[in-house]
Design a protein around this motif. Structure first.
Motif, PDB file in Angstrom:
ATOM      1  N   LEU A 962       0.707  -1.354  -0.217  1.00 45.61           N
ATOM      2  CA  LEU A 962       0.237  -0.083   0.367  1.00 45.61           C
ATOM      3  C   LEU A 962       0.359   1.595   0.312  1.00 45.61           C
ATOM      4  CD1 LEU A 962      -2.256   0.496  -0.298  1.00 45.61           C
ATOM      5  CD2 LEU A 962      -2.622   0.664   2.884  1.00 45.61           C
ATOM      6  N   ARG A 963       1.837   0.939   1.227  1.00 48.82           N
ATOM      7  CA  ARG A 963       2.557   2.663   0.970  1.00 48.82           C
ATOM      8  C   ARG A 963       3.884   3.160  -0.048  1.00 48.82           C
ATOM      9  NH1 ARG A 963       7.511   4.432   1.951  1.00 48.82           N
ATOM     10  NH2 ARG A 963       8.732   1.874   1.850  1.00 48.82           N
ATOM     11  N   GLN A 964       4.467   1.809  -0.913  1.00 47.13           N
ATOM     12  CA  GLN A 964       4.608   1.646  -2.045  1.00 47.13           C
ATOM     13  C   GLN A 964       4.129   1.862  -3.266  1.00 47.13           C
ATOM     14  OE1 GLN A 964       8.311  -1.047  -2.510  1.00 47.13           O
ATOM     15  NE2 GLN A 964       9.134  -1.409  -0.264  1.00 47.13           N
ATOM     16  N   THR A 971      -3.568   9.119  -2.373  1.00 41.66           N
ATOM     17  CA  THR A 971      -3.412   8.649  -1.111  1.00 41.66           C
ATOM     18  C   THR A 971      -4.434   7.617  -0.478  1.00 41.66           C
ATOM     19  OG1 THR A 971      -5.183  10.386  -0.875  1.00 41.66           O
ATOM     20  CG2 THR A 971      -3.105  11.175  -0.658  1.00 41.66           C
ATOM     21  N   GLN A 972      -4.821   7.287   0.493  1.00 41.56           N
ATOM     22  CA  GLN A 972      -5.216   6.074   1.144  1.00 41.56           C
ATOM     23  C   GLN A 972      -7.132   6.836   0.800  1.00 41.56           C
ATOM     24  OE1 GLN A 972      -3.880   4.517   4.915  1.00 41.56           O
ATOM     25  NE2 GLN A 972      -1.595   3.899   3.976  1.00 41.56           N
ATOM     26  N   SER A 973      -7.126   7.732   0.884  1.00 40.76           N
ATOM     27  CA  SER A 973      -8.226   7.957   1.190  1.00 40.76           C
ATOM     28  C   SER A 973      -9.238   8.285  -0.158  1.00 40.76           C
ATOM     29  CB  SER A 973      -8.590   9.637   1.325  1.00 40.76           C
ATOM     30  OG  SER A 973      -7.282  10.323   1.276  1.00 40.76           O
ATOM     31  N   LEU A 979     -12.281   2.245  -3.987  1.00 39.81           N
ATOM     32  CA  LEU A 979     -12.542   1.116  -3.763  1.00 39.81           C
ATOM     33  C   LEU A 979     -14.460   1.442  -3.413  1.00 39.81           C
ATOM     34  CD1 LEU A 979     -12.615  -1.312  -3.011  1.00 39.81           C
ATOM     35  CD2 LEU A 979     -12.030  -0.983  -0.679  1.00 39.81           C
ATOM     36  N   LEU A 980     -14.965   2.744  -2.485  1.00 43.78           N
ATOM     37  CA  LEU A 980     -16.521   2.896  -1.718  1.00 43.78           C
ATOM     38  C   LEU A 980     -16.992   2.392  -3.233  1.00 43.78           C
ATOM     39  CD1 LEU A 980     -18.001   2.795   0.639  1.00 43.78           C
ATOM     40  CD2 LEU A 980     -17.255   5.160   0.316  1.00 43.78           C
ATOM     41  N   SER A 981     -16.929   3.342  -4.212  1.00 43.22           N
ATOM     42  CA  SER A 981     -17.142   3.744  -5.883  1.00 43.22           C
ATOM     43  C   SER A 981     -17.613   2.723  -6.739  1.00 43.22           C
ATOM     44  CB  SER A 981     -16.957   4.749  -6.730  1.00 43.22           C
ATOM     45  OG  SER A 981     -16.648   6.188  -4.742  1.00 43.22           O
ATOM     46  N   ASN A 982     -16.895   1.185  -6.325  1.00 43.69           N
ATOM     47  CA  ASN A 982     -16.948   0.475  -7.369  1.00 43.69           C
ATOM     48  C   ASN A 982     -17.829  -0.159  -7.419  1.00 43.69           C
ATOM     49  OD1 ASN A 982     -15.970  -2.078  -9.028  1.00 43.69           O
ATOM     50  ND2 ASN A 982     -13.671  -0.953  -8.651  1.00 43.69           N
ATOM     51  N   ASP A 983     -19.079  -0.549  -8.693  1.00 41.85           N
ATOM     52  CA  ASP A 983     -20.108  -0.327  -8.806  1.00 41.85           C
ATOM     53  C   ASP A 983     -19.381  -2.280  -8.703  1.00 41.85           C
ATOM     54  OD1 ASP A 983     -21.505   1.182  -8.148  1.00 41.85           O
ATOM     55  OD2 ASP A 983     -22.214   2.072 -10.885  1.00 41.85           O
ATOM     56  N   HIS A1025      -6.001   7.762  10.154  1.00 38.21           N
ATOM     57  CA  HIS A1025      -4.608   7.970   9.287  1.00 38.21           C
ATOM     58  C   HIS A1025      -4.619   8.656   7.799  1.00 38.21           C
ATOM     59  CE1 HIS A1025      -1.990   6.244   6.335  1.00 38.21           C
ATOM     60  NE2 HIS A1025      -2.539   7.407   5.326  1.00 38.21           N
ATOM     61  N   VAL A1026      -6.145   9.138   7.636  1.00 34.23           N
ATOM     62  CA  VAL A1026      -6.420  10.307   6.579  1.00 34.23           C
ATOM     63  C   VAL A1026      -6.951  11.754   7.394  1.00 34.23           C
ATOM     64  CG1 VAL A1026      -8.392  10.804   5.547  1.00 34.23           C
ATOM     65  CG2 VAL A1026      -8.255   8.968   5.605  1.00 34.23           C
TER      66      VAL A1026
END
Length: 1541
Positions: A962-964, A971-973, A979-983, A1025-1026
């Motif tokens: 994730l970091r690299q 950003t992670q956000s 990810l949230l918007s992936n239908d 984190h965000v």
């Protein structure tokens, strides 16, 4: 429809529109909705897709279909109109009608939209519809010609090959007649019509010597408008003899050769037509014509065809005619051709003779290799049938001989059986299966799922993945419930819909494609319901790849074949069917490709050191346990081991969880040994110590705490594996309740043992379940051993708990005898073992990349090594590819959500893979992943459902990836938002519940040290984190807003948004979100608490602003802050009411917060300009708060809330009293290992006893003017009112029972304070008018003072305190619990009492205890006892008077110096009670037990029952006992029960 569509589409009525929709294959529910909305032709032309989706609630697929077909209908209408104009007048009306109709009926059946344009969830719908349309015009074969005993059928709307002429005289020519109108005629007319057509065709065939079949009920385009030529429609047949007798016209129609005609014309055959949409029975009637040369040689046949004349109302015969077949027609031989026709008779006879000879000279049938075909189909082209593959079996009645050959079936993982044999449980397959396996009997109705039930709940309700589900599809004769057997047509009418629903549920929601195979096992004649079942599976599985048919009899197969070919073509049916193989051959063949031996026997160790047989069905009944047997894995076949051993070994070293086969292979030297970590030896020593310890409780625990991915699970399983021959071992499956697991564990312990006192202990491995579950399980097992009266000192169960922790060593120090740690750090000895193993694996040819986790472990998960490894791995990765997105999504979930994964089905959907053949599915998926993903993804398989999923091989790798991969660009956000918007992932239907739970946890679940996390967080770690690392609270808010919308406006997301907003002092928004959450869940105390916290923080911010800005504290300036505080108070009071009404949870946060806000509000008010000037100001403030007086300065400014402020004293006192009583009932020092829910209270009070003492003092301070003098020990003014005295008592810590008792813990200055408190009470309390609460506090001060300093003169004697108690209400229901508690304590009889005194005291105690018990149950609600353990305040000591009451703190001093968990263990195991200090301090009471109840002897031999503090300590037999007596708010309790020898 033909007539209807002759008119323009815009003129169609509502019902005509409905008919048209039905014709194009639209679902019934949508048709009804459109009919209700009064959609006629005019509206149909105006419809658009948006209307259909929003108003009618259609999915995109059907909406698209309707719009497309409507447009095609309009276009075809235009074309036909144009044709009509250009056509000459000769064309009659009927032909024109035909054209119109065909243009409608022969619409294109495939959608032009590519699947990519249709949302995934709707593609299935479109596909269903397309399939339905395609099958409506599928080709089909005719019935085999002139064969007896063939079981054959047709499917409505399928199409036979066009009518044909004579080809080679043996292959029949065909003629079609619809007979649709004639079928409705009376007997005479119908027979004449039927005979005319048959005899005309028969004469034509006989004269040219060709075989032929005439079909009735099949459309002939000449006179059947709107249908395709050869389309099967069928005709209703009321009486078959009408058609059979019609051939009696032969005698009247032929002047000669009648017996020849009889010999050539076969009797009519009635072939049933299956209509998938209707339950009406119809047939195609076929007559075969076979002009054998032996009959027709040298003959020419003339016929007089019958004809019903309407004018004369009778049958008349046409003139005699010679007929012949010309092409596809039957025509008369015209006069000029007659002589030539006669001359060529001999030629035709010769041809016929030759053809008949050749018919029997064809090559013999080619014999297929059915054995190989069967193996290939069942293994999907692999070497073995996968153990993890589910099989769905559809079968009918079994022959008794076949039932002896079903061993192959017993070895399969059968998900469910659709059984059409009603006698199956008595004498069929089910009865045989149940002798070997457990199965649950269901009907089709069982598979009706209510809308409010999730798939997980449904599968759990039917126990679907635990035991085979046996579905009786056509009744069950041994069942008393209502489930009758019915004939074919009734079945179609009554059960067809339920079957459709159950098949759809299994194929579309429970089992993803590729995880199961459907086997039709046809062992008796095939009936229609079976064919409908095939059709449902074919439709819902979107094809036939995973459907196999096995049938021994060619005859039974024929009907099946004729039906299935229409759906998937002749070649596909033949390729996926095995026909002609005996069951015994099938049995022997399939056992060769199964990974385990047939009917392998398993054994368990027994107490007398032998073994016993573990029956498979008994094992399956203990479904919550994975039982480890003595001969575990011995049933694996050698072929399977040779083929798979390297893969199994490599999968483990790559990072897969160890399975029993790894240990078995190592034990039998097929592969190298599995390394034993140091922790293995430690756990083994703990187990041995428990085995040989004679004095111990029946249930014991050993805890393994491990770093995530450090091998804790391997250690635990190693312990089980190596103890399986001496102990009974099992792994607890995670989805079962503690009660069920305990029941099964007890069954396992006692299985095949003679005496339940002498059984081997059971070791239960519990992985990654929290402490609460362990406590529940321990509690259930203790109750079970207690009920079964197991003797103390008998070890029954060892709970081996394996839990993640970020600080395992610390957990070990807390309880070194019970806890073992496994970390990433290797000891020197372990380093040597790992280095040796690494060398060994490299020599075996294992590349480092493919044994990644092992390599990382041998490096001790060194941070630098992990960093370099990931850097090397990600070189050259395509950042834009969909696979990289997948890696990122999985890494994000694995980093933040414990044990998360994404199902393979989700991944395939994301990568847009459509893999049609099962045997290529896994290969194709892995190929699509790319090299990097192949290395870091670990393929998991759910133990229960066998559904495959992926995760990254280790959480540390996930974090580093994730970091690299994100680098500085992303950003992670932003990744979380993607990810949230992936239908595709969100809407994908398989494994949806798990995916959504991981996604929800990503945004809501707070981290908890008790759950193995590194710290306790206020928000989910991602949100923190965000807000922290990314410094973007606004991004965090955006994320939660998106999640709120995504999860259907879930109130818990709104709650999180409220919390996040108030944390960053955005109070208006916080208020909006808190109210949004409360609107949806108005009775949820946790959400109401959040709403209160919004106002509380807002109030704090307003106070801070007043201080910081040096605003003058005028009544006007602070009015806004005061109102906000009062609003917070209101919210907390709502929260309290909701918490009281909630019977399943205990939430006291509202009471604590109400007091906190009240104290802050008092501080603000008393510091305002109106009340700030010295003692005068304070008395002014008290006057305002406690009387009707309102100072003029505040009259207008505070006008809206005078009433509420004047209630402040009362509401705060009530809240403090409630907290005091709650703390008096239950222990407050229980570890905070509670269940993590999104709704845990905002701010937990960590030391409630200290908090209460402090806040009671602050409360008292504000309401007492002379607090300073009392504190300094100066004389207290004599003119104080009772209220002022009471407030000073509060301030000094005497306001409630809990604050008073806390002086025993915090002893600094306690004696002086308590003496001061006593001096504030009247000199003669008996004559004073005391309230109930005052009496309780007064007595409690005496008791506490006596415990602290028994010599003090001020302490009243016991008799005086008893006399005071007589002022308590005689009606015990009106007494406070604290008053009832004091009655049991003070009136406990003493040895020197007279019998009358004892009797009176016992009566007082008894009535108090009865009421206490009732109050206790009200207070405890439905919360498990172990969560709210009763608190013992005092023990009965060996002294006299007040000295006989020993406070708990003094008793607990004997375990000083031990850690909290060790202390708890010493008391729990009873070790602490044995210390001599305790014996000297406490009085030993005698009693007895009867049927598990403890009794004391009351006066005059009366029995007085006492609750035991620890239920398992009560002896099972009736014994004399001694014990110590403890006093609680539930009444007296018996502790340390010992049987008198």
């Amino acid at each position: 429809m033909a007539d209807e569509l002759e008119q323009s589409p815009k003129d169609l009525t509502e019902s005509q529109v409905s008919d048209w929709l039905r014709l194009i294959g639209v679902k019934k529910q949508y048709i009804e909705k459109l009919y209700e909305e009064e959609v006629d032709g005019q509206i149909l032309l105006a419809l658009n897709e948006d209307f259909l989706k929003t108003k009618i609630g259609m999915k995109s697929g059907p909406a698209l279909l309707i719009i497309q077909k409507r447009d095609e209908l309009i276009n075809s209408k235009k074309k036909s109109q144009e044709k009509k104009k250009t056509t000459s007048g000769k064309k009659n009306e009927l032909e024109q009608k035909n054209n119109d109709q065909k243009s409608v009926q022969c619409l294109p059946t495939t959608s032009e939209s590519s699947p990519a344009q249709i949302p995934e969830k709707d593609q299935a719908v479109v596909k269903d519809r397309q399939t339905a349309q395609v099958t409506s015009k599928e080709d089909c074969r005719p019935r085999p010609f002139d064969q007896e005993g063939i079981d054959f059928l047709y499917v409505k709307h399928r199409v036979l090959q066009p009518e044909s002429g004579a080809f080679n005289l043996i292959s029949p020519c065909h003629e079609f007649k619809s007979l649709a109108l004639a079928a409705a005629l009376d007997r005479t007319r119908l027979q004449a019509k039927f005979a005319k057509e048959v005899l005309k065709f028969a004469t034509g065939c006989m004269n040219i010597r060709s075989n032929g079949t005439i079909h009735f009920g099949v459309m002939d385009s000449k006179d059947d408008a709107g249908y395709v030529h050869g389309e099967i429609i069928g005709i209703p047949v009321q009486e078959k003899d009408i058609y059979v007798d019609a051939l009696d016209y032969i005698e009247r129609s032929f002047s000669s050769g009648r017996e020849h005609v009889r010999g050539c014309v076969r009797p009519p055959r009635f072939i049933e037509v299956v209509d998938l949409e209707s339950t009406e029975k119809s047939y195609v009637i076929e007559v075969d014509i076979v002009p054998s040369i032996s009959i027709v040689k040298n003959k020419v046949y003339k016929v007089r065809l019958p004809n019903f004349k309407e004018s004369s109302n009778q049958v008349e015969f046409e003139k005699e005619t010679i007929l012949r077949r010309v092409g596809s027609k039957t025509e008369p031989v015209i006069d000029k051709d007659i002589s030539d026709f006669y001359e060529r008779v001999k030629d035709r006879d010769a041809q016929r003779e030759e053809a008949e000879k050749n018919q029997f000279l064809s090559a013999p049938d080619f014999c297929q290799d059915l054995g190989r075909k069967l193996k290939m189909l069942m293994t999907c082209g692999k070497k073995f049938i996968e153990k993890e593959k589910w099989f769905i079996l559809i079968t009918n009645k079994f022959n008794p001989d076949d039932l002896c050959n079903i061993e192959w079936l017993l070895n399969m993982t059968v998900f469910c059986v659709f059984d059409f044999d009603p006698d199956s449980k008595i004498s069929g397959l089910c009865s045989k299966y149940l002798k070997h396996h457990a199965a649950n009997m269901h009907s089709l109705q069982s598979y009706k799922k209510s809308d409010d039930m999730s798939i997980k709940e449904f599968t759990s309700h039917l126990h679907l993945f635990e035991q085979t589900s046996w579905i009786f599809c056509n009744g069950r004769t041994d069942f008393k419930g209502i489930d009758p057997e019915c004939d074919e047509m009734t079945w179609i009418k009554t059960k067809m819909t339920v079957l459709r629903e159950s098949v759809s549920l299994i194929c579309k929601q429970i089992l993803p494609k590729g995880t199961f195979q459907v086997v039709f096992l046809l062992t008796s004649p095939v009936e229609k319901p079976l064919l409908h079942t095939f059709n449902e599976f074919f439709t819902d599985m979107e094809g036939h790849e995973d459907i196999i048919c096995i049938c021994e009899s060619q005859k039974n197969f024929q009907k099946w074949q004729s039906f299935a070919e229409g759906s998937c073509g002749t070649e596909s049916v033949n390729n996926s069917s095995v026909v002609g193989m005996k069951m015994s051959h099938i049995n022997a063949t399939l056992q060769q490709v199964q990974s385990v031996k047939a009917c392998a026997r398993k054994h368990l160790p027994v107490f007398v050191r032998g073994t016993c047989l573990l029956e498979t069905h008994e094992e399956e009944n203990m479904s919550s346990l994975e039982i480890l047997t003595v001969d575990h894995c011995d049933e694996t076949t050698k072929d399977f081991i040779d083929e798979e051993k390297a893969n199994i070994d490599q999968q483990f070293y790559h990072g897969g969880r160890i399975n029993w086969l790894n240990f078995w292979l190592a034990e039998h030297k097929y592969v190298g040994e599995v390394i034993e970590r140091d922790a293995y030896q430690e756990v083994s020593n703990c187990v041995d110590a428990l085995k040989w310890n004679a004095d111990q409780p029946p249930v014991n625990s050993i805890n393994i705490f491990h770093h995530p991915g450090s091998g804790g699970s391997t250690v635990a399983r190693q312990v089980l594996w190596n103890n399986r021959k001496g102990l009974r071992c099992a792994v607890v499956k995670p989805s079962y309740s503690a009660a069920v697991v305990a029941q099964h564990a007890v069954e396992l312990r006692e299985y095949e043992e003679k005496d339940q006192q002498t059984c081997l202990p059971v070791v239960l491995l519990i992985e990654d379940l929290d402490k609460e579950y362990l406590d529940d399980l321990r509690n259930e097992l203790e109750v079970a051993t207690n009920t079964k009266r197991i003797l103390h000192g008998t070890l029954c169960f060892i709970l081996l708990s394996c839990r993640r922790s970020h600080n395992p060593e610390k957990r070990c120090k807390e309880s070194p005898l019970q806890n073992v740690s496994v970390t990433h750090k290797l000891s020197d000895q372990e380093k040597r073992k790992f280095a040796g193993k690494r060398k060994e694996l490299t020599q075996l040819g294992y590349e480092a990349d493919f044994i990644l986790t092992f390599v990382l472990m041998s490096e001790g998960f060194d941070k630098k090594y992990v960093q370099q490894f990931v850097e090397h791995l990600l070189q050259g990765i395509d950042h834009q590819s969909i696979v990289t997105s997948l890696i990122l999504y999985v890494a994000l979930l694995n980093t933040y959500v414990q044990n998360s994964f994404i199902s393979q089905s989700h991944c395939q959907a994301l990568l847009a893979l459509t893999i049609h053949l099962e045997r290529f599915r896994q290969h194709e998926f892995e190929r699509s992943l790319g090299d990097q993903a192949k290395l870091i993804f670990l393929h998991l398989r759910d133990d229960e459902t066998h559904i495959e999923s992926i995760r990254i091989i280790h959480p540390l790798i996930a974090e580093e990836i994730l970091r690299q991969l994100l680098g500085n660009q992303q950003t992670q956000s932003s990744l979380a938002m993607k990810l949230l918007s992936n239908d595709v992932l969100f809407e994908h239907r398989f494994g949806r519940e798990e995916y959504l739970s991981f996604l929800r946890a990503l945004f809501i679940r707070r981290s908890r040290i008790s759950k193995g996390d590194t710290y306790d967080s206020f928000f989910s770690p991602l949100i923190e984190h965000v807000c922290g690392k990314e410094k973007s609270p606004d991004k965090a808010i955006e994320l939660l807003k998106e999640a709120f919308q995504r999860f259907n406006k879930n109130p818990f997301f709104a709650q999180q948004l409220a919390r996040l907003h108030y944390t960053y002092e955005k109070f208006e928004e916080a208020k909006f979100w808190a109210e949004t959450a409360a609107k949806q869940l108005p009775n949820n105390s946790y959400i109401l608490d959040t709403k209160g916290q919004v106002y509380r923080k807002w109030f704090q911010a307003k106070c801070k602003a007043i201080e910081n800005d040096n605003v003058p504290k005028t009544a006007q300036n602070i009015a806004d802050a005061v109102e906000t505080a009062l609003k917070a108070q209101e919210c907390f009071q709502e929260c309290e009411k909701a918490a009281d009404a909630d019977m399943e949870n205990s939430n006291s946060s509202g009471f604590f917060s109400e007091v906190e806000v009240g104290c802050s509000l008092l501080k603000l008010i008393s510091s305002s300009q109106v009340f700030a000037n010295g003692a005068n100001g304070h008395s002014e403030c008290m006057k305002y708060l406690l009387t009707d007086y309102i100072p003029e300065e505040v009259e207008d400014a505070w006008e809206p809330f005078h009433g509420r402020l004047k209630k402040l004293n009362k509401t705060m006192q009530d809240a403090l009293e409630w907290i005091s009583v709650d703390l008096s009932y239950f222990q407050t020092d229980i570890g905070s290992d509670g269940e993590e829910t999104p709704e845990s209270p905002e701010e937990k009070i960590s030391h409630p006893l200290k908090w209460l003492a402090k806040k009671s003092s602050v409360y008292g301070k504000y309401f007492s003017e002379t607090y300073s003098t009392a504190l300094q020990g100066e004389s207290i003014p004599a003119n104080l009112t009772p209220f002022q005295k009471r407030m000073i008592i509060y301030h000094l810590g005497g306001g409630n029972i809990t604050s008073i008792l806390s002086k025993l813990t915090d002893q600094k200055d306690a004696v002086r304070r308590l003496e001061t408190i006593l001096s504030l009470y009247p000199r003669n309390p008996k004559t004073a008018k005391f309230g109930q609460r005052d009496i309780v506090n007064y007595i409690m001060v005496h008791l506490t003072l006596n415990c602290l300093s028994p010599q003090i003169q001020k302490v009243a004697p016991l008799k005086d305190l008893q006399a005071l108690c007589h002022q308590f209400p005689t009606d015990k229901t009106k007494c406070f619990p604290s008053a009832l508690f004091l009655l049991t304590l003070l009136f406990w009889p003493e040895d020197h009492d007279t019998d009358d005194e004892k009797k009176n005291k016992y009566e007082i105690v008894h009535s108090a205890v009865e009421q206490l018990e009732k109050d206790y149950w009200t207070k405890r609600k439905d919360i498990p006892q172990r969560k709210r353990r009763i608190y013992t305040h005092f023990f009965l000591g060996s002294g006299n008077g007040l000295d006989k009451f020993v406070h708990k703190r003094k008793v607990e001093e004997v375990t000083k110096g031990f850690s909290v968990s060790e202390k708890r263990m010493k008391w729990y195991r009873g070790e602490a009670w044995k210390k001599p200090e305790i014996a000297a301090m406490l009085k030993c009471v005698s009693g007895w037990t009867e049927d598990g109840v403890v009794y004391l002897e009351g006066p005059r031999k009366k029995k007085f029952s006492i609750q035991p503090l620890h239920v398992p300590s009560v002896p099972h037999s009736n014994e004399n006992i001694t014990f110590y007596l403890g006093f609680t708010f539930r009444g007296p309790f018996a502790c340390n029960i010992i049987v008198k020898q």
